[in-house]
Design a protein around this motif. Structure first.
Motif, mmCIF file in Angstrom:
data_model
loop_
_atom_site.group_PDB
_atom_site.id
_atom_site.type_symbol
_atom_site.label_atom_id
_atom_site.label_comp_id
_atom_site.label_asym_id
_atom_site.label_seq_id
_atom_site.Cartn_x
_atom_site.Cartn_y
_atom_site.Cartn_z
ATOM 1 N N SER A 184 20.007 40.630 36.032
ATOM 2 C CA SER A 184 21.321 39.981 35.935
ATOM 3 C C SER A 184 21.530 38.949 37.038
ATOM 4 O O SER A 184 22.376 38.074 36.911
ATOM 5 C CB SER A 184 22.424 41.024 35.943
ATOM 6 O OG SER A 184 22.478 41.688 37.177
ATOM 7 N N CYS B 52 21.233 49.293 27.599
ATOM 8 C CA CYS B 52 21.113 50.066 26.351
ATOM 9 C C CYS B 52 20.246 51.294 26.561
ATOM 10 O O CYS B 52 20.531 52.366 26.022
ATOM 11 C CB CYS B 52 20.550 49.190 25.241
ATOM 12 S SG CYS B 52 21.674 47.913 24.679
ATOM 13 N N GLY C 238 13.672 44.212 24.186
ATOM 14 C CA GLY C 238 14.643 43.224 24.663
ATOM 15 C C GLY C 238 14.016 41.860 24.848
ATOM 16 O O GLY C 238 14.625 40.834 24.520
ATOM 17 N N THR D 159 20.400 43.476 29.304
ATOM 18 C CA THR D 159 21.061 44.207 28.220
ATOM 19 C C THR D 159 20.194 45.357 27.734
ATOM 20 O O THR D 159 20.699 46.453 27.460
ATOM 21 C CB THR D 159 21.390 43.255 27.056
ATOM 22 O OG1 THR D 159 22.224 42.206 27.546
ATOM 23 C CG2 THR D 159 22.088 43.981 25.930
ATOM 24 N N TRP E 72 18.288 46.231 35.837
ATOM 25 C CA TRP E 72 19.465 45.508 35.358
ATOM 26 C C TRP E 72 19.985 44.578 36.452
ATOM 27 O O TRP E 72 20.285 43.419 36.192
ATOM 28 C CB TRP E 72 20.561 46.496 34.949
ATOM 29 C CG TRP E 72 21.877 45.824 34.727
ATOM 30 C CD1 TRP E 72 22.260 45.142 33.619
ATOM 31 C CD2 TRP E 72 22.949 45.726 35.664
ATOM 32 N NE1 TRP E 72 23.531 44.637 33.806
ATOM 33 C CE2 TRP E 72 23.964 44.983 35.066
ATOM 34 C CE3 TRP E 72 23.132 46.205 36.947
ATOM 35 C CZ2 TRP E 72 25.164 44.709 35.704
ATOM 36 C CZ3 TRP E 72 24.326 45.930 37.587
ATOM 37 C CH2 TRP E 72 25.320 45.170 36.957
ATOM 38 N N SER F 14 18.984 37.761 30.689
ATOM 39 C CA SER F 14 20.158 38.487 30.192
ATOM 40 C C SER F 14 19.774 39.469 29.086
ATOM 41 O O SER F 14 20.367 40.544 28.981
ATOM 42 C CB SER F 14 21.221 37.517 29.693
ATOM 43 O OG SER F 14 20.740 36.770 28.591
ATOM 44 N N ALA F 15 18.786 39.130 28.272
ATOM 45 C CA ALA F 15 18.332 40.048 27.231
ATOM 46 C C ALA F 15 17.669 41.274 27.846
ATOM 47 O O ALA F 15 17.857 42.401 27.371
ATOM 48 C CB ALA F 15 17.369 39.341 26.279
#
Length: 90
Positions: A88, A38, A21, A34, A84, A30-31
């Protein structure tokens, strides 16, 4: 002992997802968030496959395997959830 080995290996997999990521997303928060989400999706499928192998091939009853499935899935998923949340918010 198998459960501990699986959880340790999954934490390595989480690290690989975060590195991927970071590489693909340029290191943005944000990557990384994500990538953590995932990871949880992929890990749910892999943990369910582990459950299926324990029931169908090793011959354990579902009632014996479900508590292990919960632990094996929940511990890394909770760590990914914390990551996360952390990524975030930034």
């Amino acid at each position: 002992m198998h459960t501990i080995k699986v959880i340790a290996g999954v934490f390595l997999m989480l690290g690989a997802f975060l590195l991927l990521g970071r590489w693909m997303g340029g290191g943005t928060s944000s990557a990384l968030a994500t990538a953590a989400i995932c990871f949880v999706t992929v890990w749910l499928v892999a943990a369910a496959l582990n459950l299926w192998v324990g029931v169908s091939r090793a011959g354990y009853p579902v009632a014996d395997e479900v508590p292990y499935f919960i632990v094996v899935f929940a511990v890394p998923a909770a760590a990914a959830g914390v990551l996360w949340w952390s990524f975030s918010r930034s």
